[in-house]
Design an enzyme around this catalytic site. Structure first.
Site, PDB file in Angstrom:
ATOM      1  N   LYS A  11      -3.361 -18.960  30.229  1.00  0.00           N
ATOM      2  CA  LYS A  11      -3.578 -17.861  30.616  1.00  0.00           C
ATOM      3  C   LYS A  11      -2.295 -17.185  31.300  1.00  0.00           C
ATOM      4  O   LYS A  11      -1.147 -17.449  30.860  1.00  0.00           O
ATOM      5  CB  LYS A  11      -4.875 -17.417  31.284  1.00  0.00           C
ATOM      6  CG  LYS A  11      -6.195 -18.119  30.595  1.00  0.00           C
ATOM      7  CD  LYS A  11      -7.445 -17.578  31.310  1.00  0.00           C
ATOM      8  CE  LYS A  11      -8.554 -18.110  30.754  1.00  0.00           C
ATOM      9  NZ  LYS A  11      -9.737 -17.656  30.951  1.00  0.00           N
ATOM     10  N   GLU A  98     -10.523 -12.447  26.243  1.00  0.00           N
ATOM     11  CA  GLU A  98      -9.848 -11.536  27.350  1.00  0.00           C
ATOM     12  C   GLU A  98      -9.043 -10.478  26.427  1.00  0.00           C
ATOM     13  O   GLU A  98      -8.900  -9.367  26.818  1.00  0.00           O
ATOM     14  CB  GLU A  98      -9.095 -12.303  28.369  1.00  0.00           C
ATOM     15  CG  GLU A  98      -9.897 -12.979  29.109  1.00  0.00           C
ATOM     16  CD  GLU A  98      -9.632 -14.166  29.864  1.00  0.00           C
ATOM     17  OE1 GLU A  98      -8.158 -14.519  29.674  1.00  0.00           O
ATOM     18  OE2 GLU A  98     -10.218 -15.098  30.305  1.00  0.00           O
ATOM     19  N   SER A 217     -16.140 -22.496  31.133  1.00  0.00           N
ATOM     20  CA  SER A 217     -16.390 -23.248  32.252  1.00  0.00           C
ATOM     21  C   SER A 217     -16.636 -24.644  32.111  1.00  0.00           C
ATOM     22  O   SER A 217     -17.336 -25.626  32.544  1.00  0.00           O
ATOM     23  CB  SER A 217     -17.875 -22.769  32.775  1.00  0.00           C
ATOM     24  OG  SER A 217     -17.547 -21.470  33.292  1.00  0.00           O
TER      25      SER A 217
HETATM   26  P1  PGA Z   1     -12.439 -21.298  31.492  1.00  0.00           P
HETATM   27  O1  PGA Z   1     -11.905 -20.437  30.338  1.00  0.00           O
HETATM   28  O2  PGA Z   1     -12.395 -22.765  31.185  1.00  0.00           O
HETATM   29  O3  PGA Z   1     -11.642 -20.814  32.890  1.00  0.00           O
HETATM   30  O4  PGA Z   1     -13.882 -20.626  31.573  1.00  0.00           O
HETATM   31  C1  PGA Z   1     -11.977 -20.900  29.122  1.00  0.00           C
HETATM   32  C2  PGA Z   1     -11.048 -19.958  28.236  1.00  0.00           C
HETATM   33  O5  PGA Z   1     -10.909 -18.721  28.516  1.00  0.00           O
HETATM   34  O6  PGA Z   1     -10.643 -20.143  27.147  1.00  0.00           O
END
Ligand code: PGA
Length: 258
Positions: A11, A98, A217
């Protein structure tokens, strides 16, 4: 058998120097799993040149988090597949939730990005997934079907051609970054549904060859609960992929469960 694929999604984290160091550490710590797993990390655009230069050709794939469908042009703020290839980047995530929620990504733009990546012989990881409201109102399957079929139509992706570099990431929006992962059964069912849509659209060969990753998660403590399912071909991991040791631990857990 589909080889499992574990992808980290960094990210908008890490300055470029840290990203290069951490990528190299993650590569070193995961080299021993390379015969059993495919692995990669999607890093911010500005970190790609430094990682590429320091890591060189590595078993750990370097991915971008987006790309544009045109080769070049007046598209301020965008990056083309040609530019990614020039940095030895192996592919890109497409339409992460996102991007859909905060930056107006649509199924149509997603499909064009996927088509451009595949045409450039790069990996395309198309992200799909329902919101909690969609799941609770019984629209899970309609949502997933539309996300896939509208994207395939926009990218003019038809059956017939083999698509070894296409993967799908099933990431329920309510599970991303919340600590509340889907249950392994929910993931298994959604993946089986997605594979059914791939079968209808592309035919059996492509459906059987396409990897479908679970995301939302995922942590070292739960990853193998997902990847034990024959329908779950790996994971896309955000928060728990940031520390190189955690990324290595995710990969280790998957190899232990194979
Ligand atoms: P997370 O994000 O593992 O922090 O839940 C997963 C992703 O957005 O690909």
């Amino acid at each position: 058998m589909r080889k499992k694929l574990i992808l980290g999604n960094w990210k908008m984290f890490k300055l470029p120097a840290t990203a290069s160091t951490d990528f190299c550490s993650a590569a070193e710590a995961t080299k021993k799993f390379e015969s059993k797993l495919d692995m990669g990390i999607a890093a911010p655009f500005v970190s790609l040149p430094g990682i590429s230069e320091r890591a060189g050709r590595s078993h750990l794939m370097l991915l971008a988090q987006n790309c544009h469908w045109e080769k070049e042009g007046a598209f301020t703020g965008e990056v083309s597949t040609e530019m990614l290839k020039a940095l030895q980047v192996s592919g890109a995530l497409v339409a992460h939730s996102e991007r859909r929620q905060m930056f107006g990504e649509t199924n149509v733009s997603a499909g064009k990005r996927v088509a451009a990546l595949l045409a450039a012989d790069l990996h395309a990881v198309l992200c799909v997934g329902e919101t909690l409201a969609e799941r609770e109102s019984g629209k899970l399957e309609d949502t997933l079907r539309a996300q896939l079929l509208e994207a395939f139509a926009a990218g003019n992706l038809q059956g017939g051609a083999s698509r070894p570099r296409l993967s799908i990431a099933y990431e329920p929006v309510w599970a991303i970054g919340t600590g509340k992962a889907a249950t392994p059964t929910e993931a298994h069912e959604a993946h089986a549904f997605i594979r059914g849509v791939l079968r209808e659209h592309f035919g059996e060969t492509v459906a059987a060859a396409t990897r479908i990753l679970y995301g939302g998660s995922v942590k070292p403590g739960n990853i193998s609960d997902f990847t034990r399912s024959v329908e779950v071909d790996g994971a896309l991991v955000g928060g728990a992929s940031l520390a190189p040791a955690d990324f290595a631990s995710l990969c280790e857990k998957v190899t232990e469960s194979l």
